[in-house]
Design a protein around this motif. Sequence first.
Motif, short mmCIF file in Angstrom:
data_model
loop_
_atom_site.label_atom_id
_atom_site.label_comp_id
_atom_site.label_asym_id
_atom_site.label_seq_id
_atom_site.Cartn_x
_atom_site.Cartn_y
_atom_site.Cartn_z
N VAL A 31 0.63 -1.00 -0.05
CA VAL A 31 0.17 0.20 0.10
C VAL A 31 0.98 1.88 -0.14
CG1 VAL A 31 -1.90 1.40 1.14
CG2 VAL A 31 -1.92 -1.55 1.39
N GLU A 65 -6.55 -8.05 -2.94
CA GLU A 65 -7.50 -8.30 -4.38
C GLU A 65 -8.55 -8.23 -3.46
OE1 GLU A 65 -8.52 -9.16 -8.91
OE2 GLU A 65 -6.32 -9.22 -7.40
N LEU A 70 -7.38 -4.15 -2.88
CA LEU A 70 -6.75 -3.45 -4.14
C LEU A 70 -7.78 -4.51 -5.97
CD1 LEU A 70 -3.11 -5.02 -3.77
CD2 LEU A 70 -4.07 -2.48 -3.69
N ARG A 72 -7.33 -5.13 -9.53
CA ARG A 72 -6.20 -5.20 -10.61
C ARG A 72 -6.97 -5.37 -11.94
NH1 ARG A 72 -5.06 -11.33 -12.16
NH2 ARG A 72 -6.94 -11.65 -10.82
N TYR A 84 -2.35 -2.55 -10.11
CA TYR A 84 -3.06 -3.15 -9.28
C TYR A 84 -3.64 -1.59 -8.46
CZ TYR A 84 -1.60 -7.96 -8.71
OH TYR A 84 -1.40 -9.12 -9.51
N THR A 85 -4.34 -1.63 -8.02
CA THR A 85 -4.69 0.08 -7.51
C THR A 85 -5.33 -0.12 -6.80
OG1 THR A 85 -6.46 -0.06 -9.09
CG2 THR A 85 -5.08 1.14 -9.96
N LEU A 86 -5.45 0.86 -5.85
CA LEU A 86 -5.84 1.19 -4.33
C LEU A 86 -7.55 1.21 -4.77
CD1 LEU A 86 -3.14 2.57 -1.87
CD2 LEU A 86 -4.24 0.78 -1.67
N GLY A 90 -9.20 0.61 0.41
CA GLY A 90 -7.53 0.60 0.42
C GLY A 90 -6.82 2.03 0.75
#
Length: 150
Positions: A31, A65, A70, A72, A84-86, A90
């Motif tokens: 993170v 995930e 997260l 994807r 991958y993003t928050l 997140g």
Amino acid sequence: MRTTDKEGVRSHCAVNYGVEIFGDRWSLLIVRDIVFTGKKTYGEFLKSEEGIATNVLASRLAFLETQGILARAPNPDDKRKDFYTLTEKGLDLIPILLNIVLWSTKHDSKSYMRQHKEFAARLNRSPLEVTEEMKSLVRKGGCFFPEGEQ
């Protein structure tokens, strides 16, 4: 993850829930890498200075995930790689990271953040404002440190 109930957590204590979801070292560092350095791919996370093992990284990414921390998605330029993003869940970890930053800056004389005294002072003065700015920045794909600037 070791658990004792059917929902996957040992107890419903608020501290325990947090520790079980994001409290291991590697999850928070993943993170951190998204928030502070803009990392998005498995390969970028693998290059972090702490030296995460490939199997641990794969496991943590999958776990984060499944926990909704997260998201994807395939890299539009190279379908062999995922970004991958928050998620919003997140992004809600950002104030926790920022509090860890403040604590570490206070107690670690070699903290990288000591180079960013203005940011630390602003964070101390206006934690909610800084948190919302950081969330907005990360939502847009940005990060706190431009490439490699720590």
